[in-house]
Design a protein around this motif. Structure first.
Motif, PDB file in Angstrom:
ATOM      1  N   ASN A 294       0.849  -1.195   0.000  1.00 30.79           N
ATOM      2  CA  ASN A 294       0.000   0.000   0.000  1.00 30.79           C
ATOM      3  C   ASN A 294       0.880   1.239   0.000  1.00 30.79           C
ATOM      4  O   ASN A 294       1.258   1.749   1.057  1.00 30.79           O
ATOM      5  CB  ASN A 294      -0.918   0.017   1.227  1.00 30.79           C
ATOM      6  N   THR A 295       1.233   1.714  -1.183  1.00 34.80           N
ATOM      7  CA  THR A 295       2.126   2.865  -1.282  1.00 34.80           C
ATOM      8  C   THR A 295       1.426   4.129  -1.748  1.00 34.80           C
ATOM      9  O   THR A 295       2.043   5.185  -1.816  1.00 34.80           O
ATOM     10  CB  THR A 295       3.275   2.545  -2.258  1.00 34.80           C
ATOM     11  N   SER A 296       0.141   4.032  -2.109  1.00 30.27           N
ATOM     12  CA  SER A 296      -0.593   5.205  -2.571  1.00 30.27           C
ATOM     13  C   SER A 296      -2.056   5.072  -2.176  1.00 30.27           C
ATOM     14  O   SER A 296      -2.508   3.990  -1.774  1.00 30.27           O
ATOM     15  CB  SER A 296      -0.474   5.350  -4.088  1.00 30.27           C
TER      16      SER A 296
ATOM     17  N   TYR B 274      -7.402   2.171  -1.870  1.00 30.36           N
ATOM     18  CA  TYR B 274      -8.804   2.177  -2.292  1.00 30.36           C
ATOM     19  C   TYR B 274      -9.161   0.979  -3.163  1.00 30.36           C
ATOM     20  O   TYR B 274     -10.177   0.315  -2.947  1.00 30.36           O
ATOM     21  CB  TYR B 274      -9.112   3.443  -3.098  1.00 30.36           C
ATOM     22  N   VAL B 275      -8.352   0.722  -4.219  1.00 32.31           N
ATOM     23  CA  VAL B 275      -8.735  -0.283  -5.228  1.00 32.31           C
ATOM     24  C   VAL B 275      -7.572  -1.180  -5.646  1.00 32.31           C
ATOM     25  O   VAL B 275      -7.530  -1.693  -6.754  1.00 32.31           O
ATOM     26  CB  VAL B 275      -9.339   0.391  -6.485  1.00 32.31           C
ATOM     27  N   ALA B 276      -6.597  -1.379  -4.755  1.00 28.70           N
ATOM     28  CA  ALA B 276      -5.448  -2.254  -5.021  1.00 28.70           C
ATOM     29  C   ALA B 276      -4.707  -1.842  -6.293  1.00 28.70           C
ATOM     30  O   ALA B 276      -4.134  -2.676  -6.989  1.00 28.70           O
ATOM     31  CB  ALA B 276      -5.889  -3.711  -5.119  1.00 28.70           C
TER      32      ALA B 276
ATOM     33  N   ASN C  91      -3.502  15.683  -0.509  1.00 33.49           N
ATOM     34  CA  ASN C  91      -2.392  14.843  -0.972  1.00 33.49           C
ATOM     35  C   ASN C  91      -2.552  13.400  -0.499  1.00 33.49           C
ATOM     36  O   ASN C  91      -3.459  13.076   0.267  1.00 33.49           O
ATOM     37  CB  ASN C  91      -1.045  15.430  -0.534  1.00 33.49           C
ATOM     38  N   GLU C  92      -1.644  12.530  -0.964  1.00 32.79           N
ATOM     39  CA  GLU C  92      -1.736  11.097  -0.665  1.00 32.79           C
ATOM     40  C   GLU C  92      -1.703  10.821   0.835  1.00 32.79           C
ATOM     41  O   GLU C  92      -2.473  10.017   1.345  1.00 32.79           O
ATOM     42  CB  GLU C  92      -0.578  10.363  -1.353  1.00 32.79           C
ATOM     43  N   GLN C  93      -0.796  11.492   1.544  1.00 32.19           N
ATOM     44  CA  GLN C  93      -0.664  11.239   2.974  1.00 32.19           C
ATOM     45  C   GLN C  93      -1.919  11.652   3.734  1.00 32.19           C
ATOM     46  O   GLN C  93      -2.360  10.951   4.649  1.00 32.19           O
ATOM     47  CB  GLN C  93       0.554  12.002   3.526  1.00 32.19           C
TER      48      GLN C  93
END
Length: 528
Positions: free
Chosen positions: A24-26, A31-33, A367-369
């Motif tokens: 899980n990097t993003s 959300y959707v693998a 953002n992603e974080q």
């Protein structure tokens, strides 16, 4: 024995969860693998998501107690996938990114639609989730010999659910669902073979035994639903609701292409069709071999019919085979609940984070974080809410509870999806009216129905009735009224709403993209 088997399944799935956590990097991975699940894997996962505690525990119990009327749940839920295959799967994959709201906003270009679609997603997921945690409470109470009451068991399931999703995201959820689907299919196939062996491999003999024990009315409509409109209303909700279920629709975003989305549905239909045929065997066999009185004594709503049948097929209570059968089926049912609850949780938390937090509150600029953090916080909140509501509804039949979720999905989501895809004159105002109106009508009718209102004593009902008075709305499932109301309100809202010059162009662009896939960028849909 049951504890050991259930613990083994939990340990395996937790191992998968922690394996998935490193991938899980993003936000897209969570959300959707990352849209990287294959069609076959996704099809098995869809089946795992769909063959819930309502299917395995609830339907088996409903058939055992109500015969023909109970089997209508199996028929309705299987036929429903034809709507998903032919209408929804491909355009949804081509237009969306992470959620149902993405598809609607791609054409309608209005953040109000995103907000209300997210609210509907969370509402449907919550109703569906209540059924799963209720089933978990019954199961754990049974396997512990009554030591762990549902009031303790339900929070345990909620805690595991939070761990699965917070740590592993959609990838872990997908693999948990695949493992669960394979275990469930294995258990039902073995039970079906043992049942047929008891009755000379003749389904007719099994039905004959059920008729001898209960009378001919057992195999005819009307045992549970005295009013034919009740049965029609139920079937409408089941058949049409699937195409509006957010936790099923979100699975189409986990595959690379629209063609994979369609293949996923075909794989899922094969597994689901076989499973629902076997529920007819299990339900009737539970009635004959276990008996209504024993089933009701274990759980008044009939949720323990399948585990008790496995015990009877293995040799009965006190025998090694009987206790192993009870233990294995109970452990598999527990895995079923964990997998489905994880899918529901990630659907609800994704919708809140992506649609409400990022889409509406942050204008798409989080953002992603930030999204990771909020998604995990939303997961914890959804988990706690499901625990509280599960405790309040712990005496209800799980299949019945899920049928209400289907009614909401068919009334609030499906009309807006179909109008968005096929009606040139549809607009954002119609979507808002359809979602809010369909949701409100369904919830009001549920509140006024015999599920909430009743003057019957508790021993004659499937659960608690908060209002002790004659029901104002006479049908248990509101689908026959709420679904047409959802379509009518969406149409009325569209006709009263303002037509914008860009609406025509948006419709043309949406149609082209929906059925050609043009504009797809890599594994997810690109937005304007």
């Amino acid at each position: 024995m049951t504890f050991l088997l259930a613990a083994l399944i939990v340990l395996i799935t937790l191992g998968v969860t922690f394996w998935a956590s490193s991938r899980n990097t993003s936000a897209g991975d969570f959300y959707v693998a990352g849209g990287k699940i294959s069609a076959t894997q996704n099809g098995i996962a869809i089946a795992g998501d769909y063959m819930s505690a309502a299917s395995f525990l609830g339907i088996t119990g409903l058939i055992a107690l109500n015969g023909y009327d109970g089997f209508m749940y199996s028929v309705g839920w299987f036929i429903a996938y034809l709507t998903v295959l032919f209408i929804v799967a491909e355009p949804l994959r081509n237009l969306g990114k992470y959620t149902l709201a993405d598809m609607l906003v791609y054409r309608l270009k209005d953040q109000r639609v995103r907000f209300y679609a997210a609210f509907s997603t969370i509402t449907v997921s919550t109703f569906y989730m209540i059924a799963q945690v209720v089933g978990a409470g019954s199961l754990i109470s049974l396997l512990s010999g009554g030591l762990l009451k549902p009031t303790l068991a339900i929070p345990l399931v909620g805690l595991l659910m939070i761990v699965y999703v917070v740590v592993g995201g959609m990838l872990a959820t997908t693999w948990v669902q695949i493992i669960k689907a394979m275990l469930l299919m294995f258990a039902t196939i073995v039970m079906s073979v043992l049942i047929l062996a008891r009755f000379g491999f003749s389904f007719s003999d099994l039905l004959g035994a059920a008729t001898d024990k209960n009378g001919a009315a057992f195999l005819e409509p009307g045992l549970k639903y005295k009013n034919p409109l009740d049965l029609i209303s139920l079937c409408l909700a089941l058949v049409l609701g699937t195409a509006g279920l957010p936790h099923i629709l979100v699975r189409f975003f986990t595959v690379p292409t629209a063609q994979d989305a369609r293949k996923s549905v075909v794989v899922a239909m094969g597994l689901i069709g076989a499973f629902y045929i076997m529920t007819a065997l299990m339900g009737n066999a539970a009635n004959v071999l276990v008996g209504k009185d024993t089933i009701v004594a274990a759980n008044p709503a009939g949720n323990m019919a399948a585990p008790l049948l496995a015990q009877a097929l293995g040799g009965g209570a006190g025998t090694l085979g009987g206790e192993f059968g009870l233990a294995f089926v109970t452990a598999v049912a527990f895995a079923t609940i964990l997998a489905v609850v994880a899918g529901l949780t990630i659907s609800a938390s994704t919708s809140f984070t992506h649609d409400i937090y990022n889409g509406v509150m942050k204008g798409g600029k989080a953002n992603e974080q930030e999204q990771f953090k909020v998604a995990r916080m939303a997961t914890v909140a959804v988990g706690l809410l499901s625990i509280v509501l599960g405790l309040l509804a712990k005496d209800q039949n799980v299949a019945f509870l899920v049928a209400l979720a289907f009614a909401i999905a068919a009334s609030a989501n499906l009309p807006v999806i179909l109008y968005t895809l096929f009606w040139r004159g549809f607009n954002a105002n119609g979507a808002v009216w359809g979602i809010v109106g369909g949701l409100a009508v369904t919830l009001v009718l549920i509140a006024l129905s015999p599920n909430i209102m009743s003057v019957d004593p508790p021993e004659k009902t499937t659960g608690r009735h908060p209002v002790q008075r004659t029901a104002i709305f006479p049908l248990e499932n509101p689908g026959i009224v709420s679904i047409p109301a959802g379509f009518a309100l969406a149409a009325l809202g569209a006709l009263l709403g303002k037509r914008r010059p860009e609406d025509e162009r948006n419709f043309e662009e949406m149609q082209y993209r929906a059925y050609t896939g043009a504009g797809m960028d890599g594994t997810v849909a690109a937005h304007d």
